[in-house]
Design an enzyme around this catalytic site. Sequence first.
Site, PDB file in Angstrom:
ATOM      1  N   HIS A  24       0.851  -1.188   0.000  1.00  0.00           N
ATOM      2  CA  HIS A  24       0.000   0.000   0.000  1.00  0.00           C
ATOM      3  C   HIS A  24       0.892   1.246   0.000  1.00  0.00           C
ATOM      4  O   HIS A  24       2.111   1.146   0.151  1.00  0.00           O
ATOM      5  CB  HIS A  24      -0.938  -0.006   1.224  1.00  0.00           C
TER       6      HIS A  24
HETATM    7  P1  TYD Z   1      -1.650  -2.873   7.827  1.00  0.00           P
HETATM    8  O1  TYD Z   1      -1.953  -1.509   7.452  1.00  0.00           O
HETATM    9  O2  TYD Z   1      -1.814  -3.930   6.806  1.00  0.00           O
HETATM   10  O3  TYD Z   1      -0.196  -2.911   8.444  1.00  0.00           O
HETATM   11  P2  TYD Z   1       1.202  -2.591   7.699  1.00  0.00           P
HETATM   12  O4  TYD Z   1       1.245  -1.101   7.560  1.00  0.00           O
HETATM   13  O5  TYD Z   1       2.218  -3.100   8.624  1.00  0.00           O
HETATM   14  O6  TYD Z   1       1.206  -3.338   6.415  1.00  0.00           O
HETATM   15  O7  TYD Z   1      -2.542  -3.230   9.103  1.00  0.00           O
HETATM   16  C1  TYD Z   1      -2.914  -4.519   9.473  1.00  0.00           C
HETATM   17  C2  TYD Z   1      -4.136  -4.436  10.364  1.00  0.00           C
HETATM   18  O8  TYD Z   1      -3.828  -3.795  11.603  1.00  0.00           O
HETATM   19  C3  TYD Z   1      -5.263  -3.647   9.742  1.00  0.00           C
HETATM   20  O9  TYD Z   1      -6.467  -4.342  10.032  1.00  0.00           O
HETATM   21  C4  TYD Z   1      -5.241  -2.332  10.440  1.00  0.00           C
HETATM   22  C5  TYD Z   1      -4.626  -2.635  11.781  1.00  0.00           C
HETATM   23  N1  TYD Z   1      -3.777  -1.552  12.274  1.00  0.00           N
HETATM   24  C6  TYD Z   1      -4.251  -0.723  13.282  1.00  0.00           C
HETATM   25  O10 TYD Z   1      -5.377  -0.859  13.778  1.00  0.00           O
HETATM   26  N2  TYD Z   1      -3.432   0.272  13.743  1.00  0.00           N
HETATM   27  C7  TYD Z   1      -2.189   0.463  13.234  1.00  0.00           C
HETATM   28  O11 TYD Z   1      -1.463   1.365  13.698  1.00  0.00           O
HETATM   29  C8  TYD Z   1      -1.716  -0.387  12.172  1.00  0.00           C
HETATM   30  C9  TYD Z   1      -0.355  -0.192  11.561  1.00  0.00           C
HETATM   31  C10 TYD Z   1      -2.554  -1.374  11.740  1.00  0.00           C
END
Ligand code: TYD
Length: 143
Positions: free
Chosen positions: A57
């Site tokens: 992303h």
């Molecule tokens: P995601 O955005 O895929 O994490 P990364 O940036 O590491 O790829 O997030 C995975 C899941 O965790 C998604 O359901 C959202 C949740 N999440 C939160 O609630 N708070 C946060 O700070 C983060 C990074 C993720």
Amino acid sequence: MDEIKVRNSGYLKLSPYRDERDGILLIMESMKHVPFEIKRVYVISDFETGVSVRGMHAHKELRQVCFCLRGTLHLTLDDGTSRQKLLVKGMSSTGIILDPGLWHHMEAFSPDCILLVLASEYFKESDYIRDYDEFLRWVKDER
Ligand code: TYD
């Protein structure tokens, strides 16, 4: 480490403080060592080598710096024009800046890998661009 050539990324070098035989301190203060106010910190661990993939992303406003505290991973950075793959190794006092308009993904984690991420905003799903074609359109519109 390879020079980062894509836009909206770069290295953030910290100076580890060696406390003689009492360990090393890696200090991250908002607006001093890190170029934004830190509103959120998260840690990612417990990867399955060859299976786990993170990222895939870009963000519209969020600024982040990622530190590999332990282990190794491959990080691919893509600014919509150029793409670059880095081998990231911990423990590293050099963070990788993930600024808005940067598609990124992480893979090939070693099982012991631990990532520390500093973020400039609270979690907000609407700040994410999770579709690559949408990201390319967004980058074009921003320029
Ligand atoms: P995601 O955005 O895929 O994490 P990364 O940036 O590491 O790829 O997030 C995975 C899941 O965790 C998604 O359901 C959202 C949740 N999440 C939160 O609630 N708070 C946060 O700070 C983060 C990074 C993720």
